[in-house]
Design a protein around this motif. Structure first.
Motif, PDB file in Angstrom:
ATOM      1  N   ASP A 207      17.576 -19.487   9.645  1.00  0.00           N
ATOM      2  CA  ASP A 207      16.205 -19.837   9.991  1.00  0.00           C
ATOM      3  C   ASP A 207      16.129 -21.345  10.196  1.00  0.00           C
ATOM      4  N   TYR A 208      15.250 -21.780  11.095  1.00  0.00           N
ATOM      5  CA  TYR A 208      15.067 -23.202  11.398  1.00  0.00           C
ATOM      6  C   TYR A 208      13.658 -23.642  11.043  1.00  0.00           C
ATOM      7  N   LYS A 209      13.559 -24.887  10.582  1.00  0.00           N
ATOM      8  CA  LYS A 209      12.269 -25.504  10.321  1.00  0.00           C
ATOM      9  C   LYS A 209      12.274 -26.888  10.977  1.00  0.00           C
ATOM     10  N   ARG A 210      11.230 -27.155  11.752  1.00  0.00           N
ATOM     11  CA  ARG A 210      11.140 -28.431  12.460  1.00  0.00           C
ATOM     12  C   ARG A 210      11.003 -29.610  11.497  1.00  0.00           C
ATOM     13  N   ALA A 211      10.275 -29.377  10.400  1.00  0.00           N
ATOM     14  CA  ALA A 211       9.983 -30.455   9.452  1.00  0.00           C
ATOM     15  C   ALA A 211      10.067 -29.922   8.030  1.00  0.00           C
ATOM     16  N   HIS A 212       9.868 -30.818   7.077  1.00  0.00           N
ATOM     17  CA  HIS A 212       9.810 -30.391   5.682  1.00  0.00           C
ATOM     18  C   HIS A 212       8.607 -29.486   5.460  1.00  0.00           C
ATOM     19  N   TYR A 213       8.694 -28.655   4.445  1.00  0.00           N
ATOM     20  CA  TYR A 213       7.560 -27.823   4.074  1.00  0.00           C
ATOM     21  C   TYR A 213       6.405 -28.715   3.606  1.00  0.00           C
ATOM     22  N   ALA A 214       5.191 -28.286   3.883  1.00  0.00           N
ATOM     23  CA  ALA A 214       4.017 -29.039   3.445  1.00  0.00           C
ATOM     24  C   ALA A 214       3.975 -29.105   1.921  1.00  0.00           C
TER      25      ALA A 214
ATOM     26  N   GLU B 258      -0.257 -14.729 -13.006  1.00  0.00           N
ATOM     27  CA  GLU B 258       0.271 -14.926 -11.665  1.00  0.00           C
ATOM     28  C   GLU B 258       0.628 -13.580 -11.055  1.00  0.00           C
ATOM     29  N   ALA B 259       0.407 -13.453  -9.759  1.00  0.00           N
ATOM     30  CA  ALA B 259       0.820 -12.246  -9.047  1.00  0.00           C
ATOM     31  C   ALA B 259       2.250 -12.418  -8.574  1.00  0.00           C
ATOM     32  N   LEU B 260       3.018 -11.352  -8.637  1.00  0.00           N
ATOM     33  CA  LEU B 260       4.409 -11.385  -8.196  1.00  0.00           C
ATOM     34  C   LEU B 260       4.543 -10.589  -6.904  1.00  0.00           C
ATOM     35  N   ARG B 261       5.128 -11.205  -5.894  1.00  0.00           N
ATOM     36  CA  ARG B 261       5.420 -10.520  -4.638  1.00  0.00           C
ATOM     37  C   ARG B 261       6.879 -10.754  -4.298  1.00  0.00           C
ATOM     38  N   TYR B 262       7.516  -9.742  -3.743  1.00  0.00           N
ATOM     39  CA  TYR B 262       8.960  -9.765  -3.547  1.00  0.00           C
ATOM     40  C   TYR B 262       9.283  -9.742  -2.047  1.00  0.00           C
ATOM     41  N   PRO B 263       9.742 -10.874  -1.491  1.00  0.00           N
ATOM     42  CA  PRO B 263      10.065 -10.914  -0.063  1.00  0.00           C
ATOM     43  C   PRO B 263      11.517 -10.527   0.194  1.00  0.00           C
ATOM     44  N   ARG B 264      11.791 -10.086   1.399  1.00  0.00           N
ATOM     45  CA  ARG B 264      13.176  -9.800   1.799  1.00  0.00           C
ATOM     46  C   ARG B 264      13.291 -10.048   3.297  1.00  0.00           C
ATOM     47  N   ARG B 265      14.379 -10.685   3.672  1.00  0.00           N
ATOM     48  CA  ARG B 265      14.612 -10.984   5.083  1.00  0.00           C
ATOM     49  C   ARG B 265      14.875  -9.694   5.844  1.00  0.00           C
ATOM     50  N   GLY B 266      14.235  -9.570   6.990  1.00  0.00           N
ATOM     51  CA  GLY B 266      14.458  -8.424   7.863  1.00  0.00           C
ATOM     52  C   GLY B 266      14.575  -8.913   9.288  1.00  0.00           C
ATOM     53  N   GLY B 267      15.796  -8.968   9.844  1.00  0.00           N
ATOM     54  CA  GLY B 267      15.993  -9.581  11.156  1.00  0.00           C
ATOM     55  C   GLY B 267      15.644 -11.048  11.067  1.00  0.00           C
ATOM     56  N   SER B 268      14.793 -11.535  11.963  1.00  0.00           N
ATOM     57  CA  SER B 268      14.379 -12.939  11.926  1.00  0.00           C
ATOM     58  C   SER B 268      13.031 -13.104  11.235  1.00  0.00           C
ATOM     59  N   GLN B 269      12.531 -12.053  10.605  1.00  0.00           N
ATOM     60  CA  GLN B 269      11.243 -12.089   9.936  1.00  0.00           C
ATOM     61  C   GLN B 269      11.418 -11.794   8.447  1.00  0.00           C
ATOM     62  N   THR B 270      10.335 -11.978   7.703  1.00  0.00           N
ATOM     63  CA  THR B 270      10.324 -11.686   6.277  1.00  0.00           C
ATOM     64  C   THR B 270       9.343 -10.554   5.995  1.00  0.00           C
ATOM     65  N   ASP B 271       9.811  -9.554   5.266  1.00  0.00           N
ATOM     66  CA  ASP B 271       8.966  -8.435   4.862  1.00  0.00           C
ATOM     67  C   ASP B 271       8.717  -8.523   3.359  1.00  0.00           C
ATOM     68  N   TRP B 272       7.703  -7.798   2.891  1.00  0.00           N
ATOM     69  CA  TRP B 272       7.430  -7.736   1.459  1.00  0.00           C
ATOM     70  C   TRP B 272       7.824  -6.361   0.938  1.00  0.00           C
ATOM     71  N   LEU B 273       8.547  -6.352  -0.177  1.00  0.00           N
ATOM     72  CA  LEU B 273       9.031  -5.093  -0.742  1.00  0.00           C
ATOM     73  C   LEU B 273       7.872  -4.264  -1.295  1.00  0.00           C
ATOM     74  N   THR B 274       7.977  -2.963  -1.115  1.00  0.00           N
ATOM     75  CA  THR B 274       7.025  -2.046  -1.714  1.00  0.00           C
ATOM     76  C   THR B 274       7.379  -1.843  -3.181  1.00  0.00           C
ATOM     77  N   GLU B 275       6.510  -1.181  -3.903  1.00  0.00           N
ATOM     78  CA  GLU B 275       6.780  -0.898  -5.317  1.00  0.00           C
ATOM     79  C   GLU B 275       8.069  -0.094  -5.470  1.00  0.00           C
ATOM     80  N   THR B 276       8.282   0.864  -4.584  1.00  0.00           N
ATOM     81  CA  THR B 276       9.516   1.660  -4.626  1.00  0.00           C
ATOM     82  C   THR B 276      10.733   0.792  -4.343  1.00  0.00           C
ATOM     83  N   ASP B 277      10.614  -0.110  -3.369  1.00  0.00           N
ATOM     84  CA  ASP B 277      11.723  -1.018  -3.052  1.00  0.00           C
ATOM     85  C   ASP B 277      12.075  -1.892  -4.256  1.00  0.00           C
TER      86      ASP B 277
END
Length: 291
Positions: free
Chosen positions: A40-47, A152-171
Motif C-alpha cells: 500500500d502507498y501513502k502520499r504523506a504521513h498519517y494525520a 473502547e470498541a474493538l474492530r478487526y480489519p483484514r487486508r483483502g486485495g488492495s482494500q481493507t475489510d472488517w472481520l465478522t464475529e464468525t471470522d
C-alpha cells in the motif's frame, strides 16, 4: 526484528532493510508494483488527529491479520500504481508518533518495523517503509472510542486485495481458534525437532546441553547447490562457543529438509540441525565435572 516479505524483496531487488532510495523511486509506473494484498502507498504521513490515528492502526492491523505487507509513505499512486515521489520527513518525532499510535490503538499491539530510506539529495526526507509481518498473535483489533464512557470498541480489519475489510464475529472466532491451534502446533514441533536430534545422538553416552527453537511463523529455507555453498561458508566461519576462543563447526551436510552441522568426531562434539522451516536444535557436550 528483520521483516521478510519475499515478493516485495524480489520487486525491490533487496531485503527491506537494504533497500535504497532509487529502487523505490523506480517503481513509478510499474504495474507489478500496484497496490495489493501485501502493498500500500501513502502520499504523506498519517494525520495527527483521531481519524489519522485510526487509519494508521487499521492499515497495520489489516496486514498483520492477513499475510503481512508493506506500507510505503512518500509515494503517490494513480489507480493503485505508484505515480509520484512525495518525500516525507524522517525525523525521530515521526517515528515515535507512529510507535505510540500503533501501541495504543491496536490490541494486542501489532509488531512492525519502521525503515527510513533517505533521499541522498535531501537529507532528513525520503520514504518511510512500515513493514508488517504476518502475526502469530492475530487477530489484532483496532481500538476506537465507544459510546459508553471508559470503554473502547474493538474492530478487526483484514487486508483483502488492495482494500481493507472488517472481520465478522464468525471470522474473529475462527481467527482466535487458529491462534491457539498454531501455538499448540509449535509446541508439538518443538518436541519433534528436539527428539530428532536426540535420536541422531543415541550412541553418545556423555551428557549434552540441548537448546531447541521453533519460529512463530514457519519459513521455507531453500537448499540448493548455490545456497548450500553460501550456508556452508557462513556456518564454518561461525564461532561455536561465544566468548570461549575460536572453536568452530567442522562439517556441514544436508539431511532430510535440514542442514546438519557438526563440530568434530569426539564424544563431546557439538551437533546442530537447522530445519527448512526455521526450527533448530543444538547439542553441546558437557565434559565430566562441568556444571
Amino acid at each position: 526484528m528483520v521483516t521478510q516479505l519475499r515478493r516485495l524483496e524480489g520487486l525491490l531487488g533487496a531485503r527491506l532493510n537494504d533497500v535504497n532510495y532509487s529502487s523505490i523511486a523506480e517503481l513509478i509506473g510499474n504495474i507489478d508494483a500496484a497496490e495489493g494484498e501485501d502493498l500500500d502507498y501513502k502520499r504523506a504521513h498519517y494525520a495527527s488527529g483521531d481519524q489519522g490515528r485510526e487509519e494508521l492502526a487499521k492499515d497495520v492491523a489489516a496486514f498483520a491479520n492477513h499475510t503481512g505487507g508493506l506500507l510505503i509513505l512518500g509515494m503517490a499512486e494513480a489507480k493503485g500504481v505508484p505515480s509520484l515521489v512525495c518525500d516525507v520527513d524522517l525525523d525521530d518525532s515521526r517515528l515515535r508518533h507512529i510507535q505510540q499510535v500503533v501501541a495504543k490503538n491496536t490490541a494486542p499491539p501489532v509488531p512492525y518495523e519502521a525503515i527510513p530510506v533517505h533521499n541522498p539529495d535531501a537529507p532528513g526526507t525520503g520514504f518511510l517503509l512500515l513493514a508488517v509481518p504476518r502475526s502469530p498473535y492475530a487477530p489484532h483489533a483496532v481500538t476506537t472510542p465507544s459510546t459508553r464512557p471508559s470503554r473502547e470498541a474493538l474492530r478487526y480489519p483484514r487486508r483483502g486485495g488492495s482494500q481493507t475489510d472488517w472481520l465478522t464475529e464468525t471470522d474473529v472466532a475462527t481467527a482466535y481458534r487458529a491462534r491457539y491451534t498454531a501455538a499448540a502446533e509449535r509446541d508439538r514441533r518443538l518436541e519433534d525437532v528436539e527428539q530428532e536430534l536426540v535420536d541422531a545422538m543415541y550412541r553418545r553416552t556423555t551428557p549434552h546441553l540441548i537448546v531447541t527453537l521453533v519460529p512463530e511463523q514457519a519459513g521455507d529455507m531453500v537448499i540448493d547447490s548455490e545456497r548450500f555453498s553460501r550456508y556452508q561458508k557462513e556456518l564454518l566461519a561461525t564461532q561455536l562457543y561465544l566468548g570461549q576462543g575460536s572453536s568452530n563447526f567442522g562439517r556441514v551436510t544436508v539431511g532430510p529438509r535440514r542442514l546438519v552441522v557438526t563440530e568434530g568426531g569426539s564424544r563431546y562434539s557439538a551437533r546442530a540441525e537447522l530445519h527448512r522451516d526455521g526450527s533448530a536444535a543444538i547439542a553441546i557436550g558437557l565434559p565430566a565435572g562441568s556444571t
